[in-house]
Design a protein around this motif. Structure first.
Motif, short mmCIF file in Angstrom:
data_model
loop_
_atom_site.label_atom_id
_atom_site.label_comp_id
_atom_site.label_asym_id
_atom_site.label_seq_id
_atom_site.Cartn_x
_atom_site.Cartn_y
_atom_site.Cartn_z
N GLU A 99 42.79 35.46 37.31
CA GLU A 99 42.48 36.50 36.29
C GLU A 99 42.43 35.85 34.96
OE1 GLU A 99 44.08 40.60 34.15
OE2 GLU A 99 44.86 39.87 36.06
N THR A 100 43.28 34.79 34.85
CA THR A 100 43.34 34.12 33.56
C THR A 100 41.92 33.14 33.46
OG1 THR A 100 45.68 34.06 33.55
CG2 THR A 100 44.59 32.37 32.14
N MET A 101 41.87 32.43 34.62
CA MET A 101 40.50 31.77 34.76
C MET A 101 39.15 32.57 34.57
SD MET A 101 39.14 29.82 38.12
CE MET A 101 38.21 31.53 38.55
N GLU A 102 39.10 33.60 34.82
CA GLU A 102 37.79 34.44 34.59
C GLU A 102 38.00 34.77 32.98
OE1 GLU A 102 37.16 36.67 38.75
OE2 GLU A 102 38.51 37.41 37.34
N LYS A 103 38.92 34.95 32.35
CA LYS A 103 39.14 35.36 31.03
C LYS A 103 38.81 34.15 30.15
CE LYS A 103 42.63 39.22 31.29
NZ LYS A 103 43.95 39.62 30.70
N CYS A 104 39.20 33.12 30.39
CA CYS A 104 38.87 31.90 29.90
C CYS A 104 37.30 31.57 29.98
CB CYS A 104 39.64 30.63 30.63
SG CYS A 104 41.38 30.68 29.94
#
Length: 489
Positions: A283-288
């Motif tokens: 999820e953090t990867m996708e937000k970045c």
């Protein structure tokens, strides 16, 4: 996660339709659906393809003739050692080829031949290239000797040559010597370290996890008014991400964004995505990813490979399939790394049909598989208990020009051991011997584990003896045979 400038955007264009979440890899849209919908092939298409094949054959023949001429040139150089009348272009080309290939021993021989020529004049740039090559080859003392020769021949020593020497020591983890060279640079006119010097030393410190030295170097740069550049920040972000030091990584990115001279680029994006995706923080990867896109940074093939790898390792096959389709739709050519990632993912998921289809597809696109590809196939077959498929793969390897190494054979040993095929596992040692590969500690430990699991402890003693001799010089092995043990069934 730090906010990048610009509004949030969807990582995929509006016209790209996402598929609903599904953890079952066998329900994925197969990428061969395009070929199924293709129009019939007419005679003109057949003629065009035949012409392309002929042209490729002619080009290949020309390339081979060029290679043969180059090899002949190398042979002439070796034979004419001691001659002082060689053509400059011939010698310099041979030297460049060896430096590029990091063939340091051969490169030094050619350089000695170069220095014997009547037309030779000391040229600092050649020395610097050789010193950099020796640093990459972990030969710091030879690099220092060459640096001294450079001084003795009257070449002007500058910041670039000092930085090359410093890099040679730091790449080998010899930081005391590297920092002493840094001190020498500070006290030498026109040789003061710059951002490039510090960035190289910082990268080496990060490689060896010398994080305290990194902070010391950054403080020193600040005190001297030397500002880190984009390369420096990207090096820090990548290293902190790999070390899972996410707080340091994010603070570095924040500091980078505050600098007007430094703008995040696709390398910044890829390092950040790799850090979060590799640790399962999808999820953090996708937000970045969305924030980098909103900042105007365009992804490249490496970006999509990172996304594919992250989704594949977390079992998110629908999103992995979406990335695959996106790459195809917007003409991002798949690389060997792309194929290796998706083949491994489908193999781990047990979807052998998709795994095999992708393997055939990469061959049809003239992308040569490597040991990583073959290991993924072996693991996929072993997980499904398909020993006969592994035998077929071995026949393919035997009839191809793919080079296998000890890592592949270790994977093969593990696969047979996992399936309880102990006779086949034992036969891998013979295969290794025929290919000129030596078993290592991993080979023997994997076999010991398999025999122990199957209650065959009588084989373990001999393997433990072989394991104890791995890495020892021949003189210390006593009367033990250096060849792999041949055990009775």
């Amino acid at each position: 996660m730090v906010s990048l400038p610009g509004p949030p955007v969807n990582p995929f264009p509006p016209e790209f339709k996402r598929l609903p979440e599904n953890k079952n890899p066998t329900d994925l849209i197969n990428v061969n659906h395009i070929s199924q919908e293709s129009p019939p092939i007419d005679n003109e298409t057949i003629r065009r393809e035949r012409k392309e094949r002929v042209n490729k054959k002619i080009a290949s023949q020309k390339a081979i003739s060029v290679i043969l001429r180059r090899e002949a040139t190398k042979a002439v150089i070796e034979k004419k050692k001691g001659s002082t009348r060689l053509f400059p272009g011939t010698v310099l080309e041979a030297l460049h080829e060896r430096i590029t290939a990091l063939r340091w021993e051969s490169a030094l021989k050619v350089f000695e031949l170069l220095r014997e020529q009547a037309w030779y004049r000391p040229y600092p740039a050649i020395y610097v290239k050789l010193i950099v090559m020796l640093g990459k080859s972990k030969q710091p003392e030879k690099a220092h000797s060459l640096f001294q020769d450079m001084v003795d021949e009257g070449c002007i020593v500058n910041q670039e040559s000092y930085t090359a020497l410093l890099s040679a020591y730091s790449r080998s983890g010899l930081f005391r010597k590297a920092f002493s060279i840094l001190d020498e640079m500070r006290n030498t006119p026109n040789c003061h370290p710059d951002v490039y010097t510090y960035s190289i030393l910082i990268k080496s410190c990060l490689h060896f996890h010398e994080f305290e030295k990194v902070q010391s170097l950054l403080s020193e740069m600040a005190s001297q008014g030397i500002k880190p550049n984009t390369v420096t920040y990207n090096t820090l972000i990548d290293a902190y991400g790999k070390a899972k030091r996410f707080v340091d990584m994010e603070s570095t990115l924040v500091e980078m964004l505050r600098q007007r001279e430094c703008k995040p680029d696709v390398w910044t994006m890829n390092s950040t995505l790799r850090a979060f995706g590799g640790s399962g923080q999808i999820e953090t990867m996708e937000k970045c990813y969305e924030k980098f896109l909103s900042a105007g940074i365009q992804p490249n093939v490496k970006t999509f490979n990172i996304l594919l790898d992250s989704y594949g390792k977390t079992g998110n096959y629908k999103k992995m399939s979406a990335v695959m389709e996106y790459m195809q739709k917007y003409h991002f050519s798949w690389t060997l790394v792309t194929y290796n990632i998706v083949i491994d993912a489908f193999g781990r998921a047990g979807d052998l049909a998709q795994m095999e289809f992708l393997f055939r597809l990469m061959q049809s696109e003239s992308i040569k598989p490597n040991c990583v590809t073959l290991c993924s196939l072996v693991r996929g077959y072993a997980q499904a208990g398909k020993a006969e498929k592994i035998e077929g793969l071995l026949r393919y390897i035997e009839s191809s020009d793919v080079t296998v190494d000890t890592v592949f054979f270790n994977c093969l040993v593990d696969a047979y051991g996992m399936m309880g095929c102990l006779a086949e596992m034992k036969g891998v040692l013979t295969m290794m011997e025929s290919k000129g590969c030596q078993p290592d500690k991993i080979t023997y430990r994997t076999m010991i584990k398999a025999y122990n699991m199957n209650g065959m402890s009588h084989h373990v003693k001999e393997l433990r003896h072989a394991l104890s001799s791995v890495g020892k010089p021949e003189s210390k092995r006593g009367m033990s045979d250096s060849r792999p043990p041949h055990m009775s069934s």
